[in-house]
Design an enzyme around this catalytic site. Sequence first.
Site, PDB file in Angstrom:
ATOM      1  N   TYR A 208      35.744-134.409  21.427  1.00  0.00           N
ATOM      2  CA  TYR A 208      34.765-133.850  20.493  1.00  0.00           C
ATOM      3  C   TYR A 208      35.444-133.115  19.341  1.00  0.00           C
ATOM      4  O   TYR A 208      34.817-132.827  18.326  1.00  0.00           O
ATOM      5  CB  TYR A 208      33.795-132.900  21.195  1.00  0.00           C
ATOM      6  CG  TYR A 208      32.863-133.570  22.199  1.00  0.00           C
ATOM      7  CD1 TYR A 208      32.842-134.953  22.353  1.00  0.00           C
ATOM      8  CD2 TYR A 208      32.019-132.815  22.981  1.00  0.00           C
ATOM      9  CE1 TYR A 208      32.010-135.555  23.270  1.00  0.00           C
ATOM     10  CE2 TYR A 208      31.168-133.423  23.906  1.00  0.00           C
ATOM     11  CZ  TYR A 208      31.182-134.792  24.049  1.00  0.00           C
ATOM     12  OH  TYR A 208      30.350-135.393  24.962  1.00  0.00           O
TER      13      TYR A 208
ATOM     14  N   LYS B 189      40.136-139.373  34.350  1.00  0.00           N
ATOM     15  CA  LYS B 189      40.165-140.843  34.350  1.00  0.00           C
ATOM     16  C   LYS B 189      41.641-141.242  34.273  1.00  0.00           C
ATOM     17  O   LYS B 189      42.090-141.956  33.365  1.00  0.00           O
ATOM     18  CB  LYS B 189      39.346-141.354  33.139  1.00  0.00           C
ATOM     19  CG  LYS B 189      39.097-142.843  33.107  1.00  0.00           C
ATOM     20  CD  LYS B 189      38.159-143.343  34.189  1.00  0.00           C
ATOM     21  CE  LYS B 189      38.058-144.864  34.136  1.00  0.00           C
ATOM     22  NZ  LYS B 189      37.434-145.443  35.334  1.00  0.00           N
TER      23      LYS B 189
ATOM     24  N   ASP C  20      34.111-141.924  37.093  1.00  0.00           N
ATOM     25  CA  ASP C  20      33.072-142.902  37.449  1.00  0.00           C
ATOM     26  C   ASP C  20      32.621-142.691  38.892  1.00  0.00           C
ATOM     27  O   ASP C  20      31.426-142.732  39.206  1.00  0.00           O
ATOM     28  CB  ASP C  20      33.532-144.351  37.193  1.00  0.00           C
ATOM     29  CG  ASP C  20      34.983-144.588  37.573  1.00  0.00           C
ATOM     30  OD1 ASP C  20      35.716-143.618  37.852  1.00  0.00           O
ATOM     31  OD2 ASP C  20      35.405-145.758  37.600  1.00  0.00           O
TER      32      ASP C  20
ATOM     33  N   ASP D  96      30.277-132.591  29.766  1.00  0.00           N
ATOM     34  CA  ASP D  96      28.996-132.681  29.064  1.00  0.00           C
ATOM     35  C   ASP D  96      28.057-133.609  29.847  1.00  0.00           C
ATOM     36  O   ASP D  96      26.905-133.273  30.154  1.00  0.00           O
ATOM     37  CB  ASP D  96      29.276-133.252  27.658  1.00  0.00           C
ATOM     38  CG  ASP D  96      28.058-133.206  26.758  1.00  0.00           C
ATOM     39  OD1 ASP D  96      27.043-132.597  27.142  1.00  0.00           O
ATOM     40  OD2 ASP D  96      28.115-133.789  25.658  1.00  0.00           O
TER      41      ASP D  96
ATOM     42  N   ASP E 105      24.929-132.439  32.795  1.00  0.00           N
ATOM     43  CA  ASP E 105      23.528-132.840  32.608  1.00  0.00           C
ATOM     44  C   ASP E 105      23.019-133.624  33.819  1.00  0.00           C
ATOM     45  O   ASP E 105      21.879-133.442  34.253  1.00  0.00           O
ATOM     46  CB  ASP E 105      23.366-133.686  31.340  1.00  0.00           C
ATOM     47  CG  ASP E 105      23.041-132.811  30.134  1.00  0.00           C
ATOM     48  OD1 ASP E 105      23.183-131.574  30.252  1.00  0.00           O
ATOM     49  OD2 ASP E 105      22.653-133.351  29.080  1.00  0.00           O
TER      50      ASP E 105
END
Length: 355
Positions: free
Chosen positions: A142, A191, A223, A247, A251
């Site tokens: 980001y 990852k 994942d 992020d 959620d």
Amino acid sequence: MKYNIGLLRGDGIGPEIVDSAVRVLEAVGKKYGHEFVFTPYDIGGVAIDKYGIPLPEATVEGCLASDSVLLGAVGGPKWDTLPGHLRPEKALLGIRAAMGLFTNLRPAKLYPALAGECPLREDIVSEGFDIMIVRELTGGIYFGERGVREGKYGEEAYDTECYSRMEIERIARVAFEAARLRGKKLTSIDKANVLESSRLWRKVVHEMALEYPDVECTDMLVDNAAMQLVRNPRQFDVIVTSNMFGDILSDEASQITGSIGMLPSASLGDTTRGLYEPIHGSAPDIAGQNKANPIATILSAAMMLLYSFGLTEESDAIVSAVDKVLNMGLRTADLAHGKPALTTVEMTDKIIENL
Ligand code: NAD
């Protein structure tokens, strides 16, 4: 002890829920002999109406001069058509940056009394779950180098994920310390089978694990983590992860609790001064009606007591008062499903009575 708390009530239900949290803090102060001094500052739509900008300098200065800051929520339809840099939400990024907050703590807790709210199968969640997600907030993709350019196949765009050892160390330290205060289990999510930045992340976390032999630290690929959260959320205690993975996963975790009005959050930096806020927005549809669930904001205040002021017993008192009230079957309208519900003020009164 005396603590100066900056109050950012904001818009919509913000003033109602912040005032509830203030009443609970005052009751805690009385019970345990602390003085909480509250100073309000304007942020969001209300600041736009008064000064033409969502984050006045006086608000930034006031927050930086406080011991900690409690925020309600900002935004609403009245300001939706303003250009991006004048939108209420812009103030959130601004205040986080000004306060140097690089850590986001997002607990996702399903209370057994609210198991029926959870969209997962009953046998998975009948005992509830309690996860703390520690998300890196100011680095990664980001904030990395980005651009649009002419490539081999025409127009292309790119974003870059980059993490320094320093950034990983400081967020991992927060997570190890949080795990020490809780169930002493840390899952680091990355990852590393694909990304170089994740391989450094994993290496640094492993090195730091040596400093925390009392915390059981394991790795999980992102994942798999997305699957495990819905398959068996009880396996997690504290999760630490990068900005983008955090992020998305925070959620997902909040959705599986099924009750947006219950979830607090904390953003922290290098000092004990933090920014504490519910994860929900300003709920303009119920603003000013004394209907909002104040619990997310009250629990945000409990996080402030724990993470900014080190007041463990006082923080626990709030959390268990909330537990008691829920176990008594008391609900605000968002969780009452049409049955008789408590108002914001009544729910706050009940929590204070049970402190
Ligand atoms: P929202 O979270 O405000 O509301 C979503 C739904 O949940 C609404 O039906 C609302 O009534 C309900 N709800 C939310 N909090 C509740 C509570 N405490 N008690 C009972 N019900 C509650 O999200 P939205 O509708 O997408 O956004 C409304 C405004 O809030 C927008 O302007 C948005 O930009 C802003 N927003 C601000 C923040 C923040 O300040 N951190 C975060 C998200 C959205």
